[in-house]
Design a protein around this motif. Structure first.
Motif, PDB file in Angstrom:
ATOM      1  N   UNK A 258       0.826  -1.209   0.000  1.00 16.87           N
ATOM      2  CA  UNK A 258       0.000   0.000   0.000  1.00 16.87           C
ATOM      3  C   UNK A 258       0.858   1.257   0.000  1.00 16.87           C
ATOM      4  N   UNK A 259       1.954   1.240   0.737  1.00 22.04           N
ATOM      5  CA  UNK A 259       2.845   2.403   0.739  1.00 22.04           C
ATOM      6  C   UNK A 259       3.465   2.624  -0.634  1.00 22.04           C
ATOM      7  N   UNK A 260       3.834   1.547  -1.308  1.00 22.92           N
ATOM      8  CA  UNK A 260       4.433   1.689  -2.632  1.00 22.92           C
ATOM      9  C   UNK A 260       3.468   2.370  -3.596  1.00 22.92           C
ATOM     10  N   UNK A 261       2.255   1.876  -3.680  1.00 22.89           N
ATOM     11  CA  UNK A 261       1.310   2.476  -4.622  1.00 22.89           C
ATOM     12  C   UNK A 261       0.811   3.828  -4.118  1.00 22.89           C
ATOM     13  N   UNK A 262       0.553   3.930  -2.845  1.00 25.42           N
ATOM     14  CA  UNK A 262      -0.004   5.174  -2.302  1.00 25.42           C
ATOM     15  C   UNK A 262       0.955   6.342  -2.385  1.00 25.42           C
ATOM     16  N   UNK A 263       2.180   6.153  -1.919  1.00 30.07           N
ATOM     17  CA  UNK A 263       3.141   7.251  -1.950  1.00 30.07           C
ATOM     18  C   UNK A 263       3.524   7.628  -3.377  1.00 30.07           C
TER      19      UNK A 263
ATOM     20  N   UNK B 200      10.907  -4.573   1.026  1.00 27.87           N
ATOM     21  CA  UNK B 200      11.183  -4.671  -0.406  1.00 27.87           C
ATOM     22  C   UNK B 200      10.411  -3.628  -1.207  1.00 27.87           C
ATOM     23  N   UNK B 201       9.298  -3.180  -0.684  1.00 28.04           N
ATOM     24  CA  UNK B 201       8.488  -2.158  -1.360  1.00 28.04           C
ATOM     25  C   UNK B 201       8.991  -0.735  -1.092  1.00 28.04           C
ATOM     26  N   UNK B 202       9.818  -0.566  -0.082  1.00 27.71           N
ATOM     27  CA  UNK B 202      10.245   0.780   0.313  1.00 27.71           C
ATOM     28  C   UNK B 202      11.056   1.539  -0.734  1.00 27.71           C
ATOM     29  N   UNK B 203      11.973   0.888  -1.476  1.00 23.68           N
ATOM     30  CA  UNK B 203      12.682   1.687  -2.493  1.00 23.68           C
ATOM     31  C   UNK B 203      11.734   2.385  -3.467  1.00 23.68           C
TER      32      UNK B 203
ATOM     33  N   UNK C   8       3.369  -6.859  -7.855  1.00 26.51           N
ATOM     34  CA  UNK C   8       4.442  -7.795  -7.540  1.00 26.51           C
ATOM     35  C   UNK C   8       4.317  -8.289  -6.101  1.00 26.51           C
ATOM     36  N   UNK C   9       4.077  -7.363  -5.171  1.00 26.70           N
ATOM     37  CA  UNK C   9       3.960  -7.746  -3.764  1.00 26.70           C
ATOM     38  C   UNK C   9       2.782  -8.684  -3.556  1.00 26.70           C
ATOM     39  N   UNK C  10       1.638  -8.372  -4.141  1.00 26.31           N
ATOM     40  CA  UNK C  10       0.478  -9.258  -4.008  1.00 26.31           C
ATOM     41  C   UNK C  10       0.738 -10.608  -4.651  1.00 26.31           C
ATOM     42  N   UNK C  11       1.484 -10.619  -5.736  1.00 22.31           N
ATOM     43  CA  UNK C  11       1.837 -11.889  -6.375  1.00 22.31           C
ATOM     44  C   UNK C  11       2.720 -12.727  -5.459  1.00 22.31           C
ATOM     45  N   UNK C  12       3.698 -12.095  -4.822  1.00 22.28           N
ATOM     46  CA  UNK C  12       4.569 -12.806  -3.880  1.00 22.28           C
ATOM     47  C   UNK C  12       3.759 -13.350  -2.715  1.00 22.28           C
TER      48      UNK C  12
ATOM     49  N   UNK D 228       4.553   2.959 -11.682  1.00 25.89           N
ATOM     50  CA  UNK D 228       5.591   2.092 -11.121  1.00 25.89           C
ATOM     51  C   UNK D 228       5.176   1.569  -9.747  1.00 25.89           C
ATOM     52  N   UNK D 229       4.561   2.425  -8.944  1.00 28.50           N
ATOM     53  CA  UNK D 229       4.077   1.995  -7.639  1.00 28.50           C
ATOM     54  C   UNK D 229       3.020   0.908  -7.766  1.00 28.50           C
ATOM     55  N   UNK D 230       2.166   1.049  -8.774  1.00 27.27           N
ATOM     56  CA  UNK D 230       1.144   0.028  -9.014  1.00 27.27           C
ATOM     57  C   UNK D 230       1.778  -1.297  -9.432  1.00 27.27           C
ATOM     58  N   UNK D 231       2.839  -1.234 -10.216  1.00 22.39           N
ATOM     59  CA  UNK D 231       3.561  -2.457 -10.611  1.00 22.39           C
ATOM     60  C   UNK D 231       4.109  -3.155  -9.379  1.00 22.39           C
TER      61      UNK D 231
END
Length: 162
Positions: free
Chosen positions: A19-24, A100-103, A74-78, A67-70
């Motif tokens: 959520x942080x990856x896509x949201x931010x 792993x989502x933080x970068x 990926x995270x949901x797939x993992x 990119x955040x959505x990608x």
């Protein structure tokens, strides 16, 4: 409390990272495209023939949201969301996915804002030197490179998360 954290903590942490990856990234893209749109509106009020140039410059800071959505996918797939259901995760596994989502979350947020600033400034090129407006795109692409590095880092981390 410990049993609750062990049962749901891993999944919660993994969802938080996704959520942080896509949201931010989307917040950063909204700020970047908003800044560019504001600058473009000023130019378009006096020179509407530059609309296509302004639109292209405005769209560029929006890529980080994609990119955040990608990374979210990926995270949901993992986590197993697309292969029959979310699998139980330990707190360590969930934290690994979140980190792993933080970068992408941090890099995407900041680069979208900086790219928006460059794109907004590039509207001035379109206004004063209409034939050289593509130089502004090149300046924006330099910032984009760091968003792509953030995307790559998160993808590589997620590929090895579990």
């Amino acid at each position: 409390m410990s049993a609750f954290l062990e049962q749901f903590g891993g999944i919660g942490l993994a969802f938080l990272g996704a959520a942080l990856a896509v949201g931010l990234c989307c917040v950063g893209s909204a700020r970047g495209t908003g800044m560019t749109g504001e600058a473009a509106a000023g130019l378009l009020s006096t020179a509407p023939e530059h609309f296509s140039k302004c639109l292209i410059l405005q769209v560029i800071p929006g890529t980080q949201g994609l990119y955040g959505l990608v990374i979210w996918f990926f995270a949901l797939n993992v986590m197993g969301a697309f292969s029959g259901g979310i699998q139980p995760l330990t707190v360590t596994q969930g934290l690994t996915i979140a980190v792993s989502c933080l970068p992408m979350a941090i890099g995407g947020y900041r680069s979208a804002i900086y790219q928006g600033r460059v794109a907004a400034a590039s509207i001035t090129i379109a206004a004063k030197q209409p034939n050289d407006w593509s130089k502004g795109i090149i300046l924006c692409v330099i910032v984009e490179f760091y968003a792509i590095l953030s995307l790559l880092a998160s993808i590589l981390l997620l590929m090895n998360a579990l």
